[in-house]
Write an enzyme that holds these catalytic residues in place. Structure first.
Site, PDB file in Angstrom:
ATOM      1  N   LYS A 180      -4.099   8.561  -1.690  1.00  0.00           N
ATOM      2  CA  LYS A 180      -3.511   7.504  -0.858  1.00  0.00           C
ATOM      3  C   LYS A 180      -2.125   7.095  -1.379  1.00  0.00           C
ATOM      4  O   LYS A 180      -1.178   6.982  -0.607  1.00  0.00           O
ATOM      5  CB  LYS A 180      -4.471   6.307  -0.833  1.00  0.00           C
ATOM      6  CG  LYS A 180      -4.009   5.154   0.035  1.00  0.00           C
ATOM      7  CD  LYS A 180      -5.185   4.334   0.550  1.00  0.00           C
ATOM      8  CE  LYS A 180      -5.833   3.478  -0.520  1.00  0.00           C
ATOM      9  NZ  LYS A 180      -4.999   2.359  -0.971  1.00  0.00           N
ATOM     10  N   SER A 181      -2.025   6.883  -2.686  1.00  0.00           N
ATOM     11  CA  SER A 181      -0.739   6.446  -3.259  1.00  0.00           C
ATOM     12  C   SER A 181       0.356   7.482  -2.997  1.00  0.00           C
ATOM     13  O   SER A 181       1.481   7.144  -2.607  1.00  0.00           O
ATOM     14  CB  SER A 181      -0.872   6.245  -4.768  1.00  0.00           C
ATOM     15  OG  SER A 181      -1.783   5.223  -5.043  1.00  0.00           O
ATOM     16  N   ASP A 234      -8.610   0.604  -9.608  1.00  0.00           N
ATOM     17  CA  ASP A 234      -9.396   0.645  -8.360  1.00  0.00           C
ATOM     18  C   ASP A 234     -10.833   1.109  -8.581  1.00  0.00           C
ATOM     19  O   ASP A 234     -11.622   1.157  -7.638  1.00  0.00           O
ATOM     20  CB  ASP A 234      -8.725   1.587  -7.347  1.00  0.00           C
ATOM     21  CG  ASP A 234      -7.406   1.022  -6.857  1.00  0.00           C
ATOM     22  OD1 ASP A 234      -7.244  -0.215  -6.887  1.00  0.00           O
ATOM     23  OD2 ASP A 234      -6.529   1.816  -6.461  1.00  0.00           O
ATOM     24  N   SER A 281       1.716  -3.571 -12.435  1.00  0.00           N
ATOM     25  CA  SER A 281       1.535  -3.221 -11.027  1.00  0.00           C
ATOM     26  C   SER A 281       2.480  -2.100 -10.610  1.00  0.00           C
ATOM     27  O   SER A 281       3.701  -2.252 -10.639  1.00  0.00           O
ATOM     28  CB  SER A 281       1.772  -4.444 -10.143  1.00  0.00           C
ATOM     29  OG  SER A 281       1.908  -4.036  -8.795  1.00  0.00           O
ATOM     30  N   ARG A 335     -12.756  -8.644  -5.927  1.00  0.00           N
ATOM     31  CA  ARG A 335     -13.712  -7.580  -6.285  1.00  0.00           C
ATOM     32  C   ARG A 335     -14.644  -7.975  -7.420  1.00  0.00           C
ATOM     33  O   ARG A 335     -15.794  -7.528  -7.463  1.00  0.00           O
ATOM     34  CB  ARG A 335     -12.961  -6.300  -6.669  1.00  0.00           C
ATOM     35  CG  ARG A 335     -12.440  -5.580  -5.479  1.00  0.00           C
ATOM     36  CD  ARG A 335     -11.914  -4.200  -5.785  1.00  0.00           C
ATOM     37  NE  ARG A 335     -11.500  -3.599  -4.532  1.00  0.00           N
ATOM     38  CZ  ARG A 335     -10.558  -2.673  -4.395  1.00  0.00           C
ATOM     39  NH1 ARG A 335      -9.933  -2.215  -5.471  1.00  0.00           N
ATOM     40  NH2 ARG A 335     -10.247  -2.193  -3.214  1.00  0.00           N
ATOM     41  N   GLN A 369       2.690  -1.116  -7.619  1.00  0.00           N
ATOM     42  CA  GLN A 369       3.270  -1.502  -6.329  1.00  0.00           C
ATOM     43  C   GLN A 369       4.553  -2.297  -6.536  1.00  0.00           C
ATOM     44  O   GLN A 369       5.548  -2.082  -5.836  1.00  0.00           O
ATOM     45  CB  GLN A 369       2.261  -2.316  -5.522  1.00  0.00           C
ATOM     46  CG  GLN A 369       1.052  -1.479  -5.108  1.00  0.00           C
ATOM     47  CD  GLN A 369      -0.023  -2.286  -4.421  1.00  0.00           C
ATOM     48  OE1 GLN A 369       0.045  -3.503  -4.336  1.00  0.00           O
ATOM     49  NE2 GLN A 369      -1.041  -1.597  -3.929  1.00  0.00           N
ATOM     50  N   GLY A 393      -2.147  -3.116   0.882  1.00  0.00           N
ATOM     51  CA  GLY A 393      -1.252  -3.754  -0.090  1.00  0.00           C
ATOM     52  C   GLY A 393      -0.129  -2.805  -0.492  1.00  0.00           C
ATOM     53  O   GLY A 393       1.031  -3.206  -0.618  1.00  0.00           O
ATOM     54  N   ARG A 451     -13.569  -0.173  -1.065  1.00  0.00           N
ATOM     55  CA  ARG A 451     -14.176   0.304  -2.323  1.00  0.00           C
ATOM     56  C   ARG A 451     -15.490  -0.426  -2.628  1.00  0.00           C
ATOM     57  O   ARG A 451     -16.376   0.134  -3.266  1.00  0.00           O
ATOM     58  CB  ARG A 451     -13.183   0.190  -3.476  1.00  0.00           C
ATOM     59  CG  ARG A 451     -11.927   1.027  -3.213  1.00  0.00           C
ATOM     60  CD  ARG A 451     -11.177   1.438  -4.429  1.00  0.00           C
ATOM     61  NE  ARG A 451      -9.829   1.855  -4.051  1.00  0.00           N
ATOM     62  CZ  ARG A 451      -9.508   3.055  -3.576  1.00  0.00           C
ATOM     63  NH1 ARG A 451     -10.428   3.991  -3.422  1.00  0.00           N
ATOM     64  NH2 ARG A 451      -8.253   3.327  -3.243  1.00  0.00           N
TER      65      ARG A 451
HETATM   66  C1  S3P Z   1      -1.367   1.323  -5.954  1.00  0.00           C
HETATM   67  C2  S3P Z   1      -1.337   0.504  -7.041  1.00  0.00           C
HETATM   68  C3  S3P Z   1      -2.465  -0.356  -7.449  1.00  0.00           C
HETATM   69  C4  S3P Z   1      -3.761   0.037  -6.769  1.00  0.00           C
HETATM   70  C5  S3P Z   1      -3.560   0.343  -5.305  1.00  0.00           C
HETATM   71  C6  S3P Z   1      -2.576   1.461  -5.114  1.00  0.00           C
HETATM   72  C7  S3P Z   1      -0.163   2.120  -5.607  1.00  0.00           C
HETATM   73  O1  S3P Z   1      -2.154  -1.689  -7.109  1.00  0.00           O
HETATM   74  O2  S3P Z   1      -4.716  -0.979  -6.916  1.00  0.00           O
HETATM   75  O3  S3P Z   1      -4.789   0.717  -4.699  1.00  0.00           O
HETATM   76  O4  S3P Z   1      -0.262   3.038  -4.785  1.00  0.00           O
HETATM   77  O5  S3P Z   1       0.897   1.825  -6.169  1.00  0.00           O
HETATM   78  P1  S3P Z   1      -1.296  -2.654  -8.090  1.00  0.00           P
HETATM   79  O6  S3P Z   1       0.072  -2.137  -8.126  1.00  0.00           O
HETATM   80  O7  S3P Z   1      -1.373  -4.008  -7.450  1.00  0.00           O
HETATM   81  O8  S3P Z   1      -1.994  -2.590  -9.398  1.00  0.00           O
END
Ligand code: S3P
Length: 445
Positions: free
Chosen positions: A22-23, A321, A168, A352, A170, A95, A396
């Protein structure tokens, strides 16, 4: 909306490839949209989260087409070349989608309006808007900093030096994407390393990005803004966070032996498998380097007797995750598993930590929850089950408790399994293929 029920299963068998990561899928669509020329993405995850990112990128003027069962084509607009979206950008449950696209939008002199579903509209966004504001972007948000948010990118974005206050990927990625639009060098200090897919892919597209050690175990990531990114062919490996579900299902059900092919072997995503092996899991990992991009791993998993352990806080960013499914494995282990450093779990698709503790207790497992830790008293193989679990729009949580139901005495039902579509669209079919007993209550007897 549909619900799923998991029944006691055994002898899971077969060799499967779970869907694309996914990422990496989100990033391939976003960076493809900024490159010059045609990017081809092989093995893209066609889940709801990624489809929302694709729809948003089309609003920014990027031409994205599905070519066949394997390939997508993306005609990029070049760095700084995005159109102002005419419609609100709906990122659903994602997110990653919203946070990365806030960074992307901030790097262009346009206004963009971001909205999401009820779960996403409860999640914190100031962690992203704060550094982007320092770079010169402006935001209109709710008083709690959550969606809906309007982002206005300035004509001249400033490069910054920024130390991440939360581990993070993200937030790091949002700053890196914005930094592409800033004239000069942006530096991000990351005290604890998080998944580095953005950095790896930026390199593949030809960005000038430099990574050095920072403090004890951290990283300093610098990027030079306003590059010309070159279109690439990207191969998306299978998602280790999705592979975690059949892997744990095989570990906790009797007589099982499965293979999981072509999984993304990035060590920053492999915390769960390391911990499971320490718990006594029979998992063989065959990992190969890939000079072009992400490492690839093939996994072989057999039923195992697990032992409880202490899971240190430092590993959390590498398996953030995977705590719901680790907690399920811990419930079947002999002895106690203590998981520390879980504060971030409270702000995921659902709280969670609460959802795991509540669900396990309903299945007859003794748990203790603090603000940032979870203790699971393992039942040594025999978990009662027999509960109806609320998914709370959290994929999840839904998949983890379905896996629990595959080894518990009584079946587990999930109130709404639609949420699984956000990350693992063929979960039901693949789990059936390896022999899991899953039914759709009312539809299958
Ligand atoms: C992700 C980063 C993680 C993860 C999310 C995917 C990403 O979040 O929990 O499912 O693709 O960069 P955080 O950056 O909030 O830790």
């Amino acid at each position: 909306m549909f619900n799923l029920k998991a029944h006691n299963s055994s002898s899971l068998n077969g060799s499967i490839k779970v869907p694309g990561d996914k990422s990496i899928s989100h990033r391939s669509v976003i960076l493809g949209g900024l490159a010059v020329g045609e990017t081809i993405v092989n093995g893209l995850l066609e889940s709801e989260d990624v489809l929302h990112t694709i729809a948003a990128m089309r609003e920014f003027g990027v031409i994205i087409k599905k070519l066949d069962e394997q390939q997508w084509s993306i005609h990029g607009r070049g760095v700084g070349g995005l159109d102002e979206p005419k419609n609100a950008l709906y990122l659903g449950n994602s997110g990653t989608g919203v946070r990365l696209l806030l960074g992307l939008a901030a790097g262009n002199p346009i206004n963009a309006f971001f909205i999401g579903d009820n779960s996403l509209s409860r999640r914190p966004m100031r962690r992203v808007t704060t550094p982007l504001e320092i770079m010169g972007a402006r935001f209109v948000d709710r008083s709690d900093g959550c969606l809906p948010i309007v982002c206005s990118g300035p004509k001249h974005l400033l490069p910054i030096q920024y130390e991440l206050p939360v581990a993070s990927a993200q937030v790091k990625s949002a700053i890196l994407l914005a930094a592409l639009g800033a004239a000069g060098k942006t530096t991000i200090l990351e005290p604890e390393p998080t998944r580095d897919h953005t950095e790896i892919m930026l390199k593949q597209f030809g960005a000038q990005i430099n990574i050095k050690p920072f403090n004890k175990g951290g990283r300093e990531i610098s990027i030079i803004g306003q590059p010309e990114l070159q279109a690439k062919t990207i191969h998306v490996p299978a998602d280790p966070s999705s592979a975690a579900f059949p892997a744990v299902a095989a570990l906790i059900t009797k007589g099982s032996h499965i293979k999981l092919r072509n999984v993304c072997g990035n060590s920053l995503r492999f915390g769960l498998f390391e911990i499971l092996i320490k718990m006594g899991a029979n998992i063989k990992i065959d990992c190969c380097d890939n000079p072009e991009g992400e490492k690839i791993a093939h996994l072989e998993v057999k039923s195992s007797s697990l032992k409880g352990i202490k899971v240190p806080a430092e590993i959390a960013p590498r398996m953030i995750d995977e705590y719901p499914i680790l907690a399920v494995a811990a419930a079947f282990a002999e002895g106690t598993t203590i998981m520390l450093g879980l504060k971030e779990l409270r702000v995921k698709e659902s709280d969670r930590l609460r959802a795991i503790a509540k669900g396990l207790a309903a299945c007859g497992v003794k748990v203790e929850e603090t603000i940032d830790s979870l203790t699971v008293h393992g039942r040594g193989g025999s978990v009662k089950g027999g509960a109806l679990i609320e998914a709370n729009m959290d994929h999840r949580i839904a998949m983890s408790f379905l896996v629990l139901g595959m080894a518990s005495e009584k079946p587990i039902e999930i109130d709404d399994s639609t949420t699984i579509q956000t990350s693992f669209p063929n979960f039901y079919e693949l789990m059936l293929q390896i022999g899991c007993k899953l039914t759709i209550p009312g539809a299958i007897k």
